[in-house]
Motif scaffolding. Sequence first.
Motif, PDB file in Angstrom:
ATOM      1  N   HIS A 130       0.865  -1.208  -0.076  1.00 50.39           N
ATOM      2  CA  HIS A 130       0.162   0.167   0.011  1.00 50.39           C
ATOM      3  C   HIS A 130       1.038   1.238   0.145  1.00 50.39           C
ATOM      4  O   HIS A 130       0.568   2.287   0.235  1.00 50.39           O
ATOM      5  N   ASP A 132       2.568   4.762  -0.972  1.00 49.82           N
ATOM      6  CA  ASP A 132       2.174   5.819  -1.701  1.00 49.82           C
ATOM      7  C   ASP A 132       3.417   6.538  -2.225  1.00 49.82           C
ATOM      8  O   ASP A 132       4.493   6.893  -1.587  1.00 49.82           O
ATOM      9  N   HIS A 135       4.755   9.596  -0.733  1.00 50.95           N
ATOM     10  CA  HIS A 135       5.500   9.340   0.713  1.00 50.95           C
ATOM     11  C   HIS A 135       6.451   8.092   0.925  1.00 50.95           C
ATOM     12  O   HIS A 135       7.132   7.735   2.104  1.00 50.95           O
ATOM     13  N   GLU A 140       8.114   6.004  -6.082  1.00 47.71           N
ATOM     14  CA  GLU A 140       8.455   7.294  -6.992  1.00 47.71           C
ATOM     15  C   GLU A 140       9.725   6.974  -7.914  1.00 47.71           C
ATOM     16  O   GLU A 140       9.536   7.383  -8.927  1.00 47.71           O
ATOM     17  N   GLN A 259       4.839  11.760   6.635  1.00 41.20           N
ATOM     18  CA  GLN A 259       3.325  11.787   6.482  1.00 41.20           C
ATOM     19  C   GLN A 259       2.569  13.129   6.257  1.00 41.20           C
ATOM     20  O   GLN A 259       1.334  13.009   5.409  1.00 41.20           O
TER      21      GLN A 259
END
Length: 578
Positions: A130, A132, A135, A140, A259
């Motif tokens: 999960h 992101d 973050h 990325e 976060q």
Amino acid sequence: SRGLGCNASPWCVRAAPFPPPRGTRPVGRSMAASLRTSRIGRPEQMVVEDGSPASEMEQWHLMEAQGEANEVGNFAALRKSGHGHSGPKSQRGCSPGLSRFPLLVVLVLIFIANQACRALLCYLVDFSEHADPAHAMNVELDFSSARYGFLATVAFTVPFTLASLAAGVLADTTDRVLINGFAGLAWSLCTMSMALSSSFEALLLQRGVVGLSQAATNPAALSLIADLFPESRATVSSVFGLGIYLGGGVASLGAAVDQSLGWRGCCTAFGLISASVSLLAFLGSDHRSTSPAASTSASTCTDARDRMGGPADIRGKYAVRTGPMQALNGAAKVVLVALSAMANRTAEATSSSQARWLFFASALRFCAGFSILVWLPSAMRARFPDDVERFAVLNSLIKAVAGGASSLLGGVTADVLRAHGFGDRAGALFCVASSIGAAPLWFWVLDQRFSFEACMVFLLAEYLVAESWLGPALATLQGSVPAERRGAAQGVFSSLTALGNALPTVLGFLDSDNLPAGLQVSVTMCYVASAGCFLRVAAGMAPATPASVATTAVASPQSSPRLLFGDEEEEEDVDMAL
């Protein structure tokens, strides 16, 4: 040149080999000499005790003796002025801008920023399903856990280790406060530039530069602290070492900042704060660069140069002329001699079985510690994805408070045990207890049967028990090698940090599902194995009183110095080459 106090002056060249050439009378340093000077300070005539004019070589010896006398007078003036160690404690070794206690605070703050920027990377990755991209930089920038393991360990450690060799020399010749300031600005800018990274390769380069710049902190700061606090070096060095745990705690807060601001914003914030702290170093300067010694030595060199006729006269009469090839051969010989000396000293420092077992045990402890640093944040993200911010805060407090307190108490406890008759093996026995106690506590930190709160309690207990080993281990090492080889042994011990990156690098090849279990089992095994090695060290060191230990160290055959090349003539050749 030693007598004239001009080690680095460009005109001070090496004189021809001694003793003086034929036709000159050797002039001892105790021989009475009179020197009549003109108004411009140039020697009109120099005579020896029998009244005859001195030859040129005798003049050289007499001027060297006079230069040493001048240095004695300068040193007395330096002590009287309060810049030497006999001056008031409030002025001893202080920089002109900051007294020694505010300067210590600045050095500790910079070291905290150092450790925070070093460990920040570990809290900005997430290998769970999960994750992101905003973050987690690994998502990325698209790099795997194996590449992250290389980035967090080898990419930092190799430049750091290589730069550390030059950092010690730099700290001996340059303003040590400014070294910390400029180095801090360098790693702060690299940390901020990580926010602009668009590829793994760019991140790899920035990580390497961080390692290069952070290598300058310890040699400069610790040597400066030793000068600032000669009466309490061990205690103040321990205070400085708290930056490891405080900086690690600050880095843990990066997960919470991540976060809120994302990993790019977190890098920018940490870099800006670190740069602001580093600027504090420019409020002070190293006492070596502002003491009257520098100007005194410079004036002594200038006066001596004028009296002796200047550089051209000396080079023409006494200098050793060498061409490019001779200079190259001489440099190669110096390098070979230095490498041979380093190899001999290292071999003697590791000659005892106790030292070898202790090095092996320490390498295992470094593997465990670096694995926790690099992979615990990722393992906790995978186990408790909804408690990332709580983990960041609690882990920060555990590192700063429990880790720091454990480190200080470990050294105190080992000293108390040694004073009660356990001898030098007290440190080894303490490390055995620390490793055995840490093994089950760490295993329970990542046990799937426990809740997040229970895991944090076990992590707190693990830090209290495990982080107490370093001081006792160093004390044991110093007691297991001859006194004249402790520096070489300390160098070997420091190099073990590079070996400590082996385990976290290997763990990077595990997938995210198996990573927590692999980290749990491997670190536990390192603790158990290190306990066995420390126990072997303790078994080989009999309990003794401090007096008997000192006597044994002096009488030990290993403590007698050895020539590098077999006889005194060859040793003199080596000295001449150096």
